[in-house]
Design an enzyme around this catalytic site. Structure first.
Site, PDB file in Angstrom:
ATOM      1  N   LYS A 123       0.846  -1.194   0.000  1.00  0.00           N
ATOM      2  CA  LYS A 123       0.000   0.000   0.000  1.00  0.00           C
ATOM      3  C   LYS A 123       0.873   1.232   0.000  1.00  0.00           C
ATOM      4  O   LYS A 123       1.947   1.245   0.612  1.00  0.00           O
ATOM      5  CB  LYS A 123      -0.905   0.024   1.240  1.00  0.00           C
ATOM      6  CG  LYS A 123      -1.662   1.335   1.457  1.00  0.00           C
ATOM      7  CD  LYS A 123      -2.306   1.390   2.823  1.00  0.00           C
ATOM      8  CE  LYS A 123      -2.824   2.796   3.131  1.00  0.00           C
ATOM      9  NZ  LYS A 123      -3.393   2.923   4.491  1.00  0.00           N
ATOM     10  N   GLU A 157      -8.366  12.221  12.543  1.00  0.00           N
ATOM     11  CA  GLU A 157      -7.451  11.155  12.949  1.00  0.00           C
ATOM     12  C   GLU A 157      -6.534  11.616  14.079  1.00  0.00           C
ATOM     13  O   GLU A 157      -5.704  12.510  13.895  1.00  0.00           O
ATOM     14  CB  GLU A 157      -6.620  10.694  11.752  1.00  0.00           C
ATOM     15  CG  GLU A 157      -5.899   9.383  11.988  1.00  0.00           C
ATOM     16  CD  GLU A 157      -5.695   8.588  10.725  1.00  0.00           C
ATOM     17  OE1 GLU A 157      -5.052   7.531  10.802  1.00  0.00           O
ATOM     18  OE2 GLU A 157      -6.170   9.014   9.654  1.00  0.00           O
TER      19      GLU A 157
END
Length: 418
Positions: free
Chosen positions: A177, A222
């Site tokens: 990723k 976040e």
């Protein structure tokens, strides 16, 4: 390299006073912020705002966190503190924002002259130095004028080519990723007052942490790490779907997101990287087996809260924990060193402090460090907006472009007047 710039002169101790005040003062923190050197960390009406510069350090390179943490330890050791409140975020406090990559980009830690905090029905004011007036509401900011938007480092077509390149590298087994970002430019006819978008972000995205440090602002969903009296929490977001505005349709989309193998795989990478980074510093780790769906006004995310207890709160500060966690798979990729190297090779955009840690820390080492996402950077009349997407083997470039456009929406809308 560290280049401290302090007021008063380097080495002179800071005299810090925190006093409890009428709780109503802290119920509209943004109304107190002046235009010059504002600092912000707010969520659901609680948090900290500050202004002025009592002391500051800028750092860069691979040692930027350690240099800042060392400077902070030296600064707090010299300070004389009178604290009536004795809460996390009272006494001597610094706001900070750190570069994403080792090079290039400066990082900054700032001790404000004035901090106003509000939490759990209590409000306080912290001042550094003598003859600092207590805060009062100030004139509201004016909106940006005559905004014109244009492509940043790459246009949409160019960015999709970069995404396709990344998918090819992943398919070859080079990595699992990579998080790729893009920017968008907004130019006004006069310098932009950052307090305008801050107010709108705090109102529209109250579940996020609205921040501003040294020109970088946003509303991040976040939490990289929170340390409070030895307890450590990190909120991981990875896996995103755009909302439609239709509640019934969005519930169905949330269920789809929760079952998506692509998004669950991306999320698992991110959670694993956070748990692995915290484990050397924490005991009693709690890592939920499955994520929940976090609903925001424009998008929904897969989310997991990782919790633990720090081994030695006296020696491991929240900033040191942030360094250990950064960059996580959520903003870098997996394996992280390979993904960050690929970002530097193909992204074609200097990130600066975008996607780096941003937040605050007090003299005990407690603090909150979010990830500077859903963000922009003000420089006079120009605002640079940022958005990033996690790319895995089955990512579709057009879908990733649409996701990036959705992630521009919070800051883009906050700059407007409607």
């Amino acid at each position: 390299m560290t280049s401290p710039v302090t007021t008063p002169a380097a080495g002179e101790p800071l005299v810090v006073r925190t006093r409890l005040v009428d709780p109503t003062l802290g119920q509209s923190l943004l109304d107190l912020l002046p235009a010059e050197s504002p600092l912000t960390w707010l969520r659901r009406g609680e948090g900290l705002v500050g202004w002025g510069v009592a002391a500051r350090v800028r750092t860069s390179g691979p040692t930027r966190f350690r240099d800042a943490d060392k400077w902070w330890a030296e600064t707090t050791a010299r300070a004389t503190v009178h604290d009536e409140a004795m809460e996390p975020g009272t006494g001597l406090v610094a706001f900070g924002s750190f570069a994403f990559a080792d090079d290039p980009g400066d990082s900054v830690l700032v001790v404000p002259r004035v901090v106003v905090g509000h939490r759990g029905g209590r409000s306080w004011v912290t001042t550094v130095g003598d003859d600092v007036p207590l805060p009062t509401p100030v004139a509201p900011p004016a909106p940006p004028r005559d905004l014109v938007f244009s492509d940043g480092a790459r246009n949409g077509e160019e960015w999709m080519t970069v995404v396709a390149d990344a998918v090819g590298r992943i398919s070859e087994g080079t990595l699992e990723k990579v998080v790729l970002a893009r920017d968008l430019l907004a130019v006004a006819s006069a310098p932009v007052d950052v307090r305008w978008p801050l107010r709108r972000l705090a109102e529209d995205y109250s579940m996020c942490w609205t921040f501003h440090v040294d020109g970088l602002f946003g509303a991040t969903p976040e939490m990289l790490v929170r340390r409070e009296r030895g307890l450590v929490t990190s909120r991981v977001l990875a896996g995103t779907i755009r909302r439609t505005g239709d509640d019934e349709r969005d519930l169905a989309l949330a269920a789809t997101l929760a079952r998506s193998s692509k998004d669950l795989e991306e999320h698992e990478y991110a959670v694993r990287s956070v748990a692995d980074a915290l484990e050397p510093h924490c005991s009693s780790m709690n890592v939920p087996e499955a994520p929940f769906v976090l609903h925001l006004p424009n998008v929904m995310h897969l989310a997991t809260d990782v919790n633990g207890v720090v081994h030695d709160a006296a020696t491991v500060s929240s900033l040191q924990l942030a360094e250990a966690l950064h960059p996580s798979a959520a903003v870098g990729g997996t394996p992280t060193p390979d993904a960050v190297a690929l970002i530097g090779e193909i992204e074609g955009m200097p990130r600066g402090r975008y996607a780096g840690p941003v937040g605050w820390m007090d003299a005990s080492g407690d603090g909150e460090w979010g990830i500077a996402l859903r963000s922009g950077e003000v420089d006079g009349a120009t605002v640079r907006l940022f958005a990033g997407c996690g790319i895995v083997a089955d990512s579709d470039p057009e879908a990733e472009l649409a996701e990036s456009q959705a992630k521009f929406v919070p800051v883009r809308d906050a700059l407007g007047t409607d």
